[in-house]
Design a protein around this motif. Structure first.
Motif, PDB file in Angstrom:
ATOM      1  N   PHE A   1       0.799  -1.226   0.000  1.00 33.88           N
ATOM      2  CA  PHE A   1       0.000   0.000   0.000  1.00 33.88           C
ATOM      3  C   PHE A   1       0.832   1.277   0.000  1.00 33.88           C
ATOM      4  O   PHE A   1       0.280   2.354  -0.244  1.00 33.88           O
ATOM      5  N   GLY A   2       2.137   1.158   0.248  1.00 32.76           N
ATOM      6  CA  GLY A   2       2.986   2.341   0.247  1.00 32.76           C
ATOM      7  C   GLY A   2       3.786   2.526  -1.020  1.00 32.76           C
ATOM      8  O   GLY A   2       4.483   3.529  -1.173  1.00 32.76           O
ATOM      9  N   GLU A   3       3.686   1.568  -1.946  1.00 31.86           N
ATOM     10  CA  GLU A   3       4.444   1.660  -3.194  1.00 31.86           C
ATOM     11  C   GLU A   3       3.569   1.521  -4.436  1.00 31.86           C
ATOM     12  O   GLU A   3       4.060   1.713  -5.552  1.00 31.86           O
ATOM     13  N   HIS A   4       2.303   1.209  -4.262  1.00 28.84           N
ATOM     14  CA  HIS A   4       1.415   0.991  -5.410  1.00 28.84           C
ATOM     15  C   HIS A   4       0.144   1.822  -5.233  1.00 28.84           C
ATOM     16  O   HIS A   4      -0.801   1.394  -4.543  1.00 28.84           O
TER      17      HIS A   4
ATOM     18  N   ILE B   1      -5.541   3.079  -3.386  1.00 33.86           N
ATOM     19  CA  ILE B   1      -6.810   3.685  -3.827  1.00 33.86           C
ATOM     20  C   ILE B   1      -7.944   2.669  -3.709  1.00 33.86           C
ATOM     21  O   ILE B   1      -9.037   2.977  -3.213  1.00 33.86           O
ATOM     22  N   SER B   2      -7.697   1.446  -4.148  1.00 34.40           N
ATOM     23  CA  SER B   2      -8.710   0.392  -4.059  1.00 34.40           C
ATOM     24  C   SER B   2      -9.094   0.126  -2.607  1.00 34.40           C
ATOM     25  O   SER B   2     -10.274  -0.007  -2.270  1.00 34.40           O
TER      26      SER B   2
ATOM     27  N   ASP C   1      -7.061   9.300  -7.814  1.00 31.35           N
ATOM     28  CA  ASP C   1      -5.608   9.456  -7.913  1.00 31.35           C
ATOM     29  C   ASP C   1      -5.057   9.836  -6.548  1.00 31.35           C
ATOM     30  O   ASP C   1      -5.766  10.426  -5.726  1.00 31.35           O
ATOM     31  N   ILE C   2      -3.814   9.485  -6.293  1.00 29.43           N
ATOM     32  CA  ILE C   2      -3.166   9.902  -5.047  1.00 29.43           C
ATOM     33  C   ILE C   2      -1.674  10.105  -5.285  1.00 29.43           C
ATOM     34  O   ILE C   2      -1.105   9.587  -6.250  1.00 29.43           O
TER      35      ILE C   2
ATOM     36  N   VAL D   1       0.754   4.695   6.208  1.00 30.04           N
ATOM     37  CA  VAL D   1       0.960   5.183   4.847  1.00 30.04           C
ATOM     38  C   VAL D   1       0.134   6.457   4.718  1.00 30.04           C
ATOM     39  O   VAL D   1      -1.032   6.481   5.118  1.00 30.04           O
ATOM     40  N   ARG D   2       0.724   7.503   4.174  1.00 33.09           N
ATOM     41  CA  ARG D   2       0.027   8.783   4.028  1.00 33.09           C
ATOM     42  C   ARG D   2       0.015   9.200   2.562  1.00 33.09           C
ATOM     43  O   ARG D   2       1.005   9.062   1.859  1.00 33.09           O
ATOM     44  N   CYS D   3      -1.120   9.719   2.127  1.00 35.44           N
ATOM     45  CA  CYS D   3      -1.236  10.118   0.720  1.00 35.44           C
ATOM     46  C   CYS D   3      -2.272  11.230   0.569  1.00 35.44           C
ATOM     47  O   CYS D   3      -3.051  11.524   1.493  1.00 35.44           O
ATOM     48  N   LYS D   4      -2.278  11.844  -0.609  1.00 40.00           N
ATOM     49  CA  LYS D   4      -3.167  12.967  -0.880  1.00 40.00           C
ATOM     50  C   LYS D   4      -3.723  12.843  -2.291  1.00 40.00           C
ATOM     51  O   LYS D   4      -3.010  12.484  -3.229  1.00 40.00           O
ATOM     52  N   ALA D   5      -5.020  13.151  -2.444  1.00 36.06           N
ATOM     53  CA  ALA D   5      -5.652  13.147  -3.758  1.00 36.06           C
ATOM     54  C   ALA D   5      -5.456  14.510  -4.413  1.00 36.06           C
ATOM     55  O   ALA D   5      -5.116  15.495  -3.751  1.00 36.06           O
ATOM     56  N   SER D   6      -5.690  14.572  -5.725  1.00 39.42           N
ATOM     57  CA  SER D   6      -5.484  15.831  -6.450  1.00 39.42           C
ATOM     58  C   SER D   6      -6.451  16.922  -6.004  1.00 39.42           C
ATOM     59  O   SER D   6      -6.186  18.112  -6.202  1.00 39.42           O
TER      60      SER D   6
END
Length: 302
Positions: free
Chosen positions: A17-20, A25-26, A42-43, A64-69
């Motif tokens: 989940f931290g590299e794909h 997203i799924s 998207d992230i 794992v941290r992420c941000k959408a557009s």
């Protein structure tokens, strides 16, 4: 026959989940309370620069941290152990991510929601049947009135049963992946392999895909988890013993007073045991004081 690693470990969870981006997203779309218009498309990954505030449980939390557009931020955490302070920790980190969006040139109206998804490998609500817990800011009487900003989702993995959420296919598949795949897996269920995203994740936890160095790190992670579990177990045992002693003494003066004595005695003994073990494990006096609230003088005496 393929051998598999547990996807809940630091090494495997972050590899999946931290590299794909498509896989996280799924996962997020499956487990977060998002309507069709709010689905993530998207992230981009963000630095995991908000470390746990409790040194004792630094190995128990994988994030794992992420941000959408569109600016929405997502924090995904795998929590192997649970204490009552973790809800506040999750709220603190989500609030910190929310506040960090604001720069001098921006307005409050431009702040975007933050979602914290905590996958917990423990039961922390034993009196509730539900395994899925969603917290947000709502009006006490008119629950349709919401202050959008912080969204906290906790999933108690040990409570999950596929038949209870059969209408949410992807939620079921991802949770089955997290709860059914580990070192004891002999044969992967066909329905997990039928979904392309989950099937890819399963391939990523095949033991043959990891180097000797990575396997050593994997084993070290579980060793650390066992040590932390021992801390928790010891504290709970001492708490219960202290409570029982307090109750015995308190019966002479009344049940209510006895319960209070037991609670205080249990907490005192549990804290003393934890502090001693932390000193043995090499934690500094400052770290112990920050976590327990004890003074350096009190710590030195234990």
């Amino acid at each position: 026959m393929a051998k598999y690693l547990d996807p809940k470990a630091d090494l495997t969870f972050k590899k999946i989940f931290g590299e794909h981006p498509d896989l996280v997203i799924s996962l997020l779309n499956a487990l977060l309370p998002l309507d069709e218009k709010g689905k993530i498309t998207d992230i981009e990954y963000l630095p995991t620069d908000l470390p746990p505030e409790q040194p004792l449980f630094k190995n128990s939390i994988v994030d794992v941290r992420c941000k959408a557009s569109d600016g929405r931020q997502f924090i995904v955490e795998m929590q192997m152990e649970w204490t009552t302070a973790f809800k506040q920790r999750v709220l603190f980190n989500a609030s910190k991510a929310y506040v960090r969006q604001l720069k001098r040139a921006k307005r409050y109206q431009l702040l975007r929601p933050v979602y914290a998804l905590s996958l917990v490998n423990a039961v922390f609500e034993p009196d509730m049947e539900e395994f899925y817990h969603y917290y947000k800011m709502v009006h006490e009487e008119h629950t349709e009135k919401v202050i959008d900003g912080l969204n906290l989702v906790f999933v108690e993995l040990p409570k999950f049963r596929p038949q209870t959420v059969s209408e949410k296919k992807m939620m079921v598949l991802w949770l089955r992946f997290l709860t059914e795949i580990d070192e004891n897996t002999k044969q992967v269920p066909a329905e997990l392999l039928e979904d392309p995203d989950v099937s890819r994740a399963i391939n990523m936890v095949e033991e043959s895909a990891y180097t000797e160095t990575e396997m050593a790190a994997y084993d070290k992670f579980w060793d650390a988890i066992r040590v932390e579990q021992a801390f928790v177990d010891e504290a709970e045992i001492r708490y219960e013993k202290g409570l029982e002693k307090g109750l015995e003494k308190g019966r002479e003066k009344g049940r209510e007073e006895g319960i209070e004595i037991g609670k205080e005695k249990g907490k005192e003994q549990a804290n003393m045991a934890i502090v001693r073990r932390m000193k043995e494990r090499g934690f500094s006096v400052e770290e112990i004081a920050d976590m327990t609230g004890l003074t350096p003088e009190e710590i030195e005496c234990l």
